[in-house]
Design an enzyme around this catalytic site. Sequence first.
Site, mmCIF file in Angstrom:
data_model
loop_
_atom_site.group_PDB
_atom_site.id
_atom_site.type_symbol
_atom_site.label_atom_id
_atom_site.label_comp_id
_atom_site.label_asym_id
_atom_site.label_seq_id
_atom_site.Cartn_x
_atom_site.Cartn_y
_atom_site.Cartn_z
ATOM 1 N N SER A 229 0.828 -1.211 0.000
ATOM 2 C CA SER A 229 0.000 0.000 0.000
ATOM 3 C C SER A 229 0.860 1.258 0.000
ATOM 4 O O SER A 229 2.010 1.253 0.458
ATOM 5 C CB SER A 229 -0.901 0.035 1.234
ATOM 6 O OG SER A 229 -1.737 -1.091 1.280
HETATM 7 N N1 SAH Z 1 -0.094 -5.482 4.014
HETATM 8 C C1 SAH Z 1 0.694 -5.780 2.831
HETATM 9 C C2 SAH Z 1 -0.001 -5.469 1.531
HETATM 10 C C3 SAH Z 1 -1.149 -6.346 1.333
HETATM 11 S S1 SAH Z 1 -1.712 -6.616 -0.313
HETATM 12 C C4 SAH Z 1 2.030 -5.059 2.862
HETATM 13 O O1 SAH Z 1 2.290 -4.275 3.786
HETATM 14 O O2 SAH Z 1 2.828 -5.317 1.958
HETATM 15 C C5 SAH Z 1 -3.002 -7.729 0.140
HETATM 16 C C6 SAH Z 1 -2.533 -9.094 0.534
HETATM 17 O O3 SAH Z 1 -3.665 -9.802 1.017
HETATM 18 C C7 SAH Z 1 -1.973 -9.909 -0.629
HETATM 19 O O4 SAH Z 1 -0.687 -10.369 -0.325
HETATM 20 C C8 SAH Z 1 -2.974 -11.043 -0.765
HETATM 21 O O5 SAH Z 1 -2.391 -12.262 -1.193
HETATM 22 C C9 SAH Z 1 -3.526 -11.148 0.633
HETATM 23 N N2 SAH Z 1 -4.840 -11.797 0.761
HETATM 24 C C10 SAH Z 1 -5.912 -11.727 -0.076
HETATM 25 N N3 SAH Z 1 -6.930 -12.463 0.412
HETATM 26 C C11 SAH Z 1 -6.500 -13.004 1.583
HETATM 27 C C12 SAH Z 1 -7.098 -13.863 2.553
HETATM 28 N N4 SAH Z 1 -8.334 -14.334 2.440
HETATM 29 N N5 SAH Z 1 -6.367 -14.224 3.632
HETATM 30 C C13 SAH Z 1 -5.094 -13.768 3.799
HETATM 31 N N6 SAH Z 1 -4.469 -12.956 2.906
HETATM 32 C C14 SAH Z 1 -5.176 -12.570 1.817
#
Ligand code: SAH
Length: 236
Positions: free
Chosen positions: A83
């Site tokens: 993000s």
């Molecule tokens: N917080 C992260 C960015 C997140 S992007 C950072 O600081 O880099 C969103 C993430 O959520 C992705 O890696 C994706 O694979 C994950 N995601 C999507 N659905 C999910 C779920 N049901 N459970 C766990 N992770 C999930």
Amino acid sequence: MSLRVILSCALLLSLALPVWGAEDYAAARQRMVSEQLAARDIKDPRVLAAMGQVPRHLFVPPDLREKAYADHPLPIGQGQTISQPYIVAFMSQAVAIKPGDKVLEIGTGSGYQAAVLAAMGAEVYSVEIIPELAVQASERLKRLGYKVRVMAGDGNLGWPGEAPFAAILVTAGARKIPPKLVEQLKPGGRMILPLGPDVWSEELTLVSKDAQGGVSKRSLLAVRFVPLVDGAQPRK
Ligand code: SAH
């Protein structure tokens, strides 16, 4: 031209390319804190201090390091993104974390948000659905000295064995509030998640649980996130 000459030309050329050193990253990071966070509405001193410390450039792919402190999200592989710094700060501030709080993050991704929460003094648990990202983030966090526990799995289910949590941050866009996460929130706890019917109309929503267990929600900011995958459905 001899091979030797070609090789020395290539070496000279590579030396001439601008490559950032540690002080360039530190300066870019301080600029990010003052121009993108403090100059907007990020006032929590713990958020500002944490984001002034965590080396965001070590959480992005090597070819994007010099863009790590810019005012936008970046790709981190597997179709996912880290993000924008302001959004990380906004979410961290909204859940009002105190040192020692037990905090759950859903969507580990690069591990950056988890590192910021750990730098704020929280005890951090993070769930990631893509196993490769979970492994990479876990190793990166360990290497950089952040005590974060990472689990590969479906974040919709939370982390029942470690519940309840003082705060929960969901960093992927949800269509509805995952009921298991509300259950795993401590009375007096706060959860923030991007919530909306589709990716074009998501709002960061603060869900609060009062001392009696009553739940209320409030929309704070229009955003766009990668989707929160339903782990019960096969991945596309
Ligand atoms: N917080 C992260 C960015 C997140 S992007 C950072 O600081 O880099 C969103 C993430 O959520 C992705 O890696 C994706 O694979 C994950 N995601 C999507 N659905 C999910 C779920 N049901 N459970 C766990 N992770 C999930």
